[in-house]
Each structure stands twice: as structure tokens, then as C-alpha cells.
Design a protein around this motif. Structure first.
Motif, PDB file in Angstrom:
ATOM      1  N   ASP A 124       0.823  -1.215   0.000  1.00 51.40           N
ATOM      2  CA  ASP A 124       0.000   0.000   0.000  1.00 51.40           C
ATOM      3  C   ASP A 124       0.853   1.260   0.000  1.00 51.40           C
ATOM      4  O   ASP A 124       0.569   2.217  -0.737  1.00 51.40           O
ATOM      5  N   ASP A 125       1.895   1.284   0.824  1.00 49.78           N
ATOM      6  CA  ASP A 125       2.733   2.478   0.896  1.00 49.78           C
ATOM      7  C   ASP A 125       3.555   2.656  -0.374  1.00 49.78           C
ATOM      8  O   ASP A 125       3.800   3.789  -0.815  1.00 49.78           O
ATOM      9  N   GLY A 126       3.987   1.532  -0.971  1.00 51.33           N
ATOM     10  CA  GLY A 126       4.734   1.618  -2.219  1.00 51.33           C
ATOM     11  C   GLY A 126       3.883   2.195  -3.330  1.00 51.33           C
ATOM     12  O   GLY A 126       4.335   3.052  -4.101  1.00 51.33           O
ATOM     13  N   ILE A 127       2.643   1.744  -3.429  1.00 49.55           N
ATOM     14  CA  ILE A 127       1.726   2.265  -4.443  1.00 49.55           C
ATOM     15  C   ILE A 127       1.417   3.730  -4.185  1.00 49.55           C
ATOM     16  O   ILE A 127       1.325   4.542  -5.116  1.00 49.55           O
ATOM     17  N   LYS A 128       1.276   4.083  -2.934  1.00 42.82           N
ATOM     18  CA  LYS A 128       1.022   5.484  -2.573  1.00 42.82           C
ATOM     19  C   LYS A 128       2.166   6.372  -3.053  1.00 42.82           C
ATOM     20  O   LYS A 128       1.944   7.464  -3.602  1.00 42.82           O
ATOM     21  N   LYS A 129       3.404   5.894  -2.895  1.00 42.52           N
ATOM     22  CA  LYS A 129       4.564   6.647  -3.357  1.00 42.52           C
ATOM     23  C   LYS A 129       4.571   6.775  -4.881  1.00 42.52           C
ATOM     24  O   LYS A 129       4.885   7.837  -5.438  1.00 42.52           O
ATOM     25  N   MET A 130       4.229   5.679  -5.578  1.00 43.60           N
ATOM     26  CA  MET A 130       4.131   5.740  -7.034  1.00 43.60           C
ATOM     27  C   MET A 130       3.114   6.796  -7.453  1.00 43.60           C
ATOM     28  O   MET A 130       3.372   7.618  -8.346  1.00 43.60           O
ATOM     29  N   ASN A 131       1.957   6.743  -6.819  1.00 47.00           N
ATOM     30  CA  ASN A 131       0.888   7.688  -7.159  1.00 47.00           C
ATOM     31  C   ASN A 131       1.332   9.142  -6.951  1.00 47.00           C
ATOM     32  O   ASN A 131       1.059  10.015  -7.792  1.00 47.00           O
ATOM     33  N   GLU A 132       1.989   9.372  -5.835  1.00 48.06           N
ATOM     34  CA  GLU A 132       2.393  10.741  -5.507  1.00 48.06           C
ATOM     35  C   GLU A 132       3.455  11.250  -6.468  1.00 48.06           C
ATOM     36  O   GLU A 132       3.329  12.361  -7.027  1.00 48.06           O
ATOM     37  N   GLU A 133       4.500  10.464  -6.672  1.00 51.05           N
ATOM     38  CA  GLU A 133       5.634  10.953  -7.449  1.00 51.05           C
ATOM     39  C   GLU A 133       5.368  10.988  -8.944  1.00 51.05           C
ATOM     40  O   GLU A 133       5.736  11.947  -9.637  1.00 51.05           O
ATOM     41  N   ILE A 134       4.699   9.954  -9.468  1.00 52.37           N
ATOM     42  CA  ILE A 134       4.410   9.944 -10.899  1.00 52.37           C
ATOM     43  C   ILE A 134       3.214  10.844 -11.201  1.00 52.37           C
ATOM     44  O   ILE A 134       3.190  11.529 -12.233  1.00 52.37           O
TER      45      ILE A 134
END
Length: 459
Positions: free
Chosen positions: A443-453
Motif C-alpha cells: 500500500d505504501d509503495g503504491i502510494k509513493k508511485m501515485n504521488e511521485e508519478i
């Protein structure tokens, strides 16, 4: 069934020595390019860079100059050039090897300067394609495509994914797509039916679990294997046609990360941590004879057949193998898969654009596809005749299901065109590694993807 454990030394040797059929394609991230360098000595050293071959008469009226890589080791370049010049004796084709590892950089430099005389350039991947489009150095092809009635539907959706603002700048030529490889002996010993050509991802997960056997040494059977590339895990999620890696939001990947992480936890597959730490090449993992299924690209077919024929692989361990169409999400048609494409383009600087287009059109046609297939390489067009050529090669499985597995209905590029694709790939690779290493939750990894990309694609 006989089993054996392959040492890390052998694994590394195989990784260095194997010939890779995929060259470099549209979905390549930096991680994947590095792995491919390990697969072939020629790609690792680029010993052929700067070399050249030719086809046709020295007295030909028109000379076409073609930018290539791996010219000495990949036979399809010469085969297509020879097939064309045989039909067009007034044309001579001169091929120049720019080297594989730095091909995009060298080509971009060549085309950005004033000294380039290339008439045909090969597009190795989408990031390289995007760079050259942004520089304005590729000739638009859509008008020529329409005027000559070229049927883009033959490419199973790849041409549309390479179209930028309504314009196509490269013609698909070679392609690789993902399938499921499996060891028939493992299924036979377990009394479980083979994978089918119409399996949902959920059914595939259940199948892998049904044949896995946890244990140590000779007792261990892995139901599945995932290489360290994120495409092996994440990109089940793009097969519905509603998502891609350029979306900017990646919640659609969660169920597939959860599935693979759970398989790791239950001992169904090797862990990412162990695979990455030991630099276990996917070819070595499958050839050990204790892997029931493996999702991987079509480029491995030729390597697998040649390694068995040469005796490099033990036929008792992995000689009884088969193929199935790629597992798909619920509601998605069987034969939908991931793919990579190598295309041909014409530089704006070419002084022979009409002749270059005629060659590009031939190379990407059904006739050109058959020429490529005869070299044991997968072309962008997978017609019935192309499938027949490939499946008739020595060592291809004799069952009809494996032959049928080569027929695709839709191929989604691992990385479709986007001006930010290089940045997107880098971020996705980073958090894929973090998730699979257990450094961050799914969940946190996907959240980071969403934020940065998301910040990149929405600015």
C-alpha cells in the motif's frame, strides 16, 4: 523425476553466456537493459559496434543506410535486407552497428547533428522513440501508411499505442510478447492438468499452488517463478485495457503484488530477495527442473530450444516443456498479453525517403514477418504462416496447445508512448524493488508511485 540444484557459479555463467532473442524493446527499463547485458557476451562488450554489413549490388542506383545493433550475432538484419534487395536489385542496403548498450544515446547524437546520413533507423524502445520525436528528427509516416493502404490492425494494437498526437513515426517490425512456460513432468507427477490457453490470473494462482511442494533441495517444487523485473508482477494489471504504466495512479497493481507476496510467504515461488541477491537468471531458474510455471517473454523460446538441442540444458530436467497463453484478468479475452516492439523509422534528414519507406513497409509486412520468423525471431505480425514457421523449428513442443499459445488477440506494450516514460520507469522500478524487498508495504509503495508519478503526469 530427476532433480538437481544449480550452483550460483553455474547460474552466473549461464546468465553471461546465453543469447538473448529480445535485443532491446519498448518495455525495457534500465533494470531490464542491465539484465539483458548479462544474457549475451556480445551485448555486454558491444564488440561489434562500428561494424557494418551490406546487401545488394555495389552498382545499385540507390543506397539505403540502416542503423542497427548486434549486427554480427542477430541474423534477422541481414535476412530482411537480402530478401528486399533480391526483389529490388536497384537498391543496396548498408547496415551500421551502433552498439547495443548505448544505441539510443549514439543514435540521438547522430540524428541531432548535421553529419548523419542514415535513411532507416531502428527504434530500440519507447523511451528512445519518445526522445527522437521530441527532437523532431523522425519523419511522420501516417500519410504514407494511408496512401499505401497498410493494414495496421495486423499489429494487434501496437501501432495505435505508438501513435503520438495522431501521427505514427515508426512501423512495428519485431516484437516479443509474454507467455506462460511450464514443465510438463512436474504436472504429470502431481497428477494435475496442464495450464490452459484460457486461464484467469486467479486460476493461474490456484494452479501454481496445486503443484508446488515446499521442502529443501530435491524436494522443493516451485509452482511459479517471477524474475526481478517489475513487468513480471505489476503488468498483469494493464491487460484490461483500462490501465497503463503512464496513468499516474497505480492502485490497479495492488492485487497482483498481494498475490505474488502471498506466494512468496507460502513458499510457492522463490523470494525476490533471494532471486535478486543470487542474481538468479530466469533461464537458470527454469532449467533447474523444479519450476512448474514461469511467466516470461517469447524471446526465451529460442534460447530454451537451442540450449536443449546443444545439451546445455538437461533434457531429463526440462526437456518436456510447454507453453500457454498469458493469464488474464476476469473479463479479458484469452490471448491478451504484454509486449515489446522494435520498430523502423525514417529520419527527417534522409535524402531517400521514398525508397526508405518502401523498405520499411516491406520489413514490417507479412512477407517481411515470414523472413524474420525463419531466423527464429518473432516479428511484429504473428500471422498463421508465421506461427507455422516458428512452431516447425527444431525443439518446439509438438502439442497443439503450445502452438496455439503463440496466437495473440491484443498486445499491450509494457510502456506505451509518453513524453515522461523514462522518469516513470525509474520511479516504478524503485518502488517495485522496495515492495518486493519488504522495505515498504504494498500500500505504501503504491502510494509513493501515485504521488511521485502523479506529480509528473499532471503538471
Amino acid at each position: 523425476m530427476k532433480k538437481k540444484v544449480v550452483s550460483i557459479m553455474m547460474v552466473t555463467a549461464m546468465a553471461v553466456g546465453l543469447l538473448a532473442g529480445c535485443g532491446g524493446n519498448s518495455g525495457d527499463t534500465e533494470e531490464k537493459k542491465e539484465t539483458k547485458k548479462e544474457e549475451t557476451k556480445e551485448e555486454k562488450t558491444d564488440a561489434a559496434a562500428g561494424s557494418s554489413n551490406s546487401s545488394g549490388s555495389e552498382d545499385a542506383e540507390t543506397v539505403l543506410k540502416w542503423a542497427c545493433w548486434d549486427l554480427k550475432t542477430a541474423t534477422y538484419w541481414q535476412a530482411v535486407a537480402d530478401a528486399y534487395t533480391e526483389k529490388h536489385p536497384d537498391v543496396r542496403i548498408e547496415m551500421t552497428d551502433l552498439g547495443s548498450a548505448d544505441y539510443n544515446t549514439v543514435l540521438s547524437t547522430e540524428l541531432s547533428g548535421s553529419g548523419s546520413d542514415f535513411d532507416i533507423v531502428t527504434m530500440k524502445d519507447v523511451p528512445g522513440y519518445a526522445t527522437l520525436i521530441s527532437k523532431g528528427v523522425l519523419e511522420p509516416l501516417s500519410e504514407r501508411v494511408e496512401a499505401d493502404g497498410v493494414d495496421l490492425s495486423l499489429y494487434n494494437g501496437m501501432a495505435e499505442q505508438l501513435t503520438v498526437d495522431g501521427e505514427l513515426y515508426e512501423m512495428p517490425w519485431r516484437s516479443d510478447f509474454w507467455l506462460l512456460y511450464y514443465n510438463k513432468d512436474i504436472f504429470d507427477e502431481a497428477g494435475v492438468d496442464y495450464p490452459t490457453n484460457d486461464m484467469t490470473v486467479k486460476e493461474y494462482d490456484e494452479l501454481a499452488r496445486s503443484v508446488a511442494k515446499t521442502g529443501f533441495g530435491d524436494e522443493q517444487i516451485y509452482g511459479s517463478h517471477y524474475h526481478t523485473w517489475r513487468s513480471a508482477v505489476q503488468l498483469f494489471g494493464v491487460l484490461d485495457g483500462e490501465h497503463s504504466v503512464t496513468d499516474g495512479t497505480y492502485d490497479f497493481t495492488k492485487e497482483y503484488y498481494d498475490m505474488v507476496k502471498k506466494q512468496e510467504e507460502d513458499g510457492i515461488c522463490r523470494s525476490f530477495v533471494d532471486t535478486n541477491a543470487s542474481q538468479l537468471h530466469y533461464s537458470a531458474a527454469f532449467s533447474e527442473g523444479n519450476t512448474a510455471t514461469m511467466n516470461m517473454g517469447s524471446w526465451y523460446i529460442t534460447t530454451l530450444m537451442s540450449s536443449l538441442n546443444s545439451g546445455e540444458y538437461d533434457k531429463e530436467l526440462v526437456g518436456n516443456w510447454g507453453l500457454a497463453k498469458y493469464p488474464h484478468p476476469d473479463g479479458v479475452e484469452a490471448g491478451t498479453t504484454l509486449g515489446q516492439v522494435t520498430g523502423l523509422a525514417i529520419p527527417t534528414s534522409s535524402k531517400n525517403k521514398d525508397a526508405a519507406w518502401d523498405f520499411v513497409k516491406f520489413a514490417g509486412s507479412e512477407e517481411g514477418a515470414e523472413v524474420v520468423a525463419k531466423t527464429g525471431t518473432f516479428p511484429a505480425i504473428m500471422s498463421d504462416s508465421v506461427v507455422d514457421i516458428i512452431t516447425s523449428l527444431e525443439g518446439f513442443p509438438g502439442d497443439e496447445a503450445s502452438k496455439e499459445a503463440l496466437k495473440t488477440v491484443k498486445v499491450y506494450l509494457e510502456a506505451p508512448y509518453d513524453e515522461h516514460i523514462s522518469e516513470i520507469n525509474t520511479i516504478l522500478d524503485t518502488y517495485h524493488k522496495d515492495i518486493m524487498n519488504g522495505d515498504i508495504s504494498v500500500d505504501d509503495g503504491i502510494k509513493k508511485m501515485n504521488e511521485e508519478i502523479g506529480a509528473i503526469v499532471n503538471k
